[in-house]
Design an enzyme around this catalytic site. Sequence first.
Site, PDB file in Angstrom:
ATOM      1  N   ARG A  53       0.487  -1.247  -0.172  1.00 55.03           N
ATOM      2  CA  ARG A  53      -0.233  -0.042   0.365  1.00 55.03           C
ATOM      3  C   ARG A  53       0.931   1.040  -0.227  1.00 55.03           C
ATOM      4  O   ARG A  53       0.944   2.519  -0.985  1.00 55.03           O
ATOM      5  CB  ARG A  53      -1.265  -0.106   1.363  1.00 55.03           C
ATOM      6  N   THR A  54       1.858   1.147   1.176  1.00 59.97           N
ATOM      7  CA  THR A  54       2.252   2.838   0.928  1.00 59.97           C
ATOM      8  C   THR A  54       3.362   2.693  -0.849  1.00 59.97           C
ATOM      9  O   THR A  54       3.475   3.877  -0.590  1.00 59.97           O
ATOM     10  CB  THR A  54       4.256   1.831   1.902  1.00 59.97           C
ATOM     11  N   LYS A  81      21.503 -11.211  -3.625  1.00 61.58           N
ATOM     12  CA  LYS A  81      22.345 -11.760  -4.011  1.00 61.58           C
ATOM     13  C   LYS A  81      23.853 -11.362  -2.863  1.00 61.58           C
ATOM     14  O   LYS A  81      25.219 -11.745  -3.197  1.00 61.58           O
ATOM     15  CB  LYS A  81      22.590 -11.521  -5.428  1.00 61.58           C
ATOM     16  N   ARG A 103      12.274   2.445   1.982  1.00 69.55           N
ATOM     17  CA  ARG A 103      11.760   1.878   3.559  1.00 69.55           C
ATOM     18  C   ARG A 103      12.894   0.275   3.863  1.00 69.55           C
ATOM     19  O   ARG A 103      13.025  -0.756   2.456  1.00 69.55           O
ATOM     20  CB  ARG A 103      10.260   0.855   2.735  1.00 69.55           C
ATOM     21  N   HIS A 131       8.112   7.037  10.729  1.00 74.20           N
ATOM     22  CA  HIS A 131       7.258   6.777   8.950  1.00 74.20           C
ATOM     23  C   HIS A 131       6.302   7.813   8.902  1.00 74.20           C
ATOM     24  O   HIS A 131       5.431   8.297   9.019  1.00 74.20           O
ATOM     25  CB  HIS A 131       6.402   5.476   8.630  1.00 74.20           C
TER      26      HIS A 131
END
Lengths: 302, 196
Positions: A53-54, A81, A103, A131
């Site tokens: 959603r963000t 990796k 994020r 946030h």
Amino acid sequence: MSFLTTRGVPRKDLEELLDSADEFNRVLARPIPKVPALQGKLVANLFFEDSTRTRLSFERAARALSADVMNFSAAGSSAAKGESLKDTALTIRALGADLMVVRHKAAGAPRRIAAWTGRPVVNAGDGAHQHPTQGMLDALTLRQRFGGLDGLRVAIVGDIRHSRVARSNVFAFTALGAGVTLVAPRTLQPVSTGGWPVDATDDLDGVLGEVDVVYLLRIQAERGGLSVFPSLPEYVSRYGMTRDRFDRLPAEAVVLHPGPMNRGVEIDDAVAGHPRALVLDQVANGVAVRMAVLFRLLGGSG
Amino acid sequence: MSWPLRVLEDSVPLVMAAADVRKSLSRMAHEIVEGSRGEAPVLVGIHTRGVPLARRIASAIEGFAGSRAPVGALDIGLYRDDLASRPAMPLAATRLPVDITDRIVVLVDDVLYTGRTVRAAMDALNAFGRPAVIRLAVLVDRGHRQLPIRPDHVGKNLPTAASERVSVRLVEIDRGEDGVWIEPGAPGISGADGRV
């Protein structure tokens, strides 16, 4: 310039951002909800931690400003990796990103990336730290509802300890004039609230009658939120927003939740669908707030 | 019409006094009504000082024609072509009180200079609808156009050097009295808010 935290941001700047978001809400209500402001700019979404959603909200905001969007998610990528965070960030910059939305599960990662790349960074959630666009979209939702946050009494309920949303909201709400009470069992209260302008209690039922806003946090199983209280039923019995508790709130009080909701845990179905549950207003305001942030960071020479 | 050139404190020449501003707006109001041939124009002021100017023109029209033209406000910050070369500015309110589709829209601003603000304003208007006609009314035309744009209604044509600065002050926004001043300044800067 980056947007990494709501802590320490002057009230005037927060209000200017909200005013600008109001205007972007009007842009989003137009028949053609798109403006050319960031034409030719490239916004990179760097999501080292899952979020749908963000990321979608930032993507929508960037596109409504006519920016191009590049998405990076850690799963299945070079990060899986073994590439270092710094190499990933420098690679994204070399691909032409003008701004990075980051994020990461580690607090402070967005700030590091801003320092390494010299590009503006928007923190889209770093560990249990911040946030900030969530804090601003919640503030916007409350300002729309009540006209302003001055004197509002807000209870933030749930897993405060693991919540970057709680941290972002505490500083945004209090800077805008609201009073905040943290409501959680001891095990979910922060280890220290030194320097936070808040009250704390473990008794939700004791504050229900005297709040304007109940902000429900999600129980975050992925951050250990399930291990610190005996059982979900016990949590629900003391902290769940049941219909019964909802009915004991003042008549104008509203309920917010940052999503995704655990229905039947933090919030009952009957409450989630109530007109005084503003969850979908929060989602809609998220786009406008993120447009305001992107425009503030990219819509000028700096 | 002759424009007295007076010198105020700090030796900044006043090129339009409050009475001159009033007379110009009154004349422009008449021109706008005549040019609209019986249709009611929509006046749209460009932030910052175009907005009170549009309101004043609407009041003037109401004074002699009896009906008040709808007045809108336009922030062109999202449509500029020079966003990358100036500091980010907060957005001001954009409000159009009526549907502008098929209407006569008169854009109102204080100073016409390069024409880039007006170009951005036309783009911004198009996001709301398709006017029948867009006209342009400015208090001062100072020349130095960079785009093929010309005003339809002008309060005063003011030949300037590019290095000069034209300051418009209006009581609704600035302190003191209405007036237009011309002062030496950094090249390319015009208008009291530094807009070009």
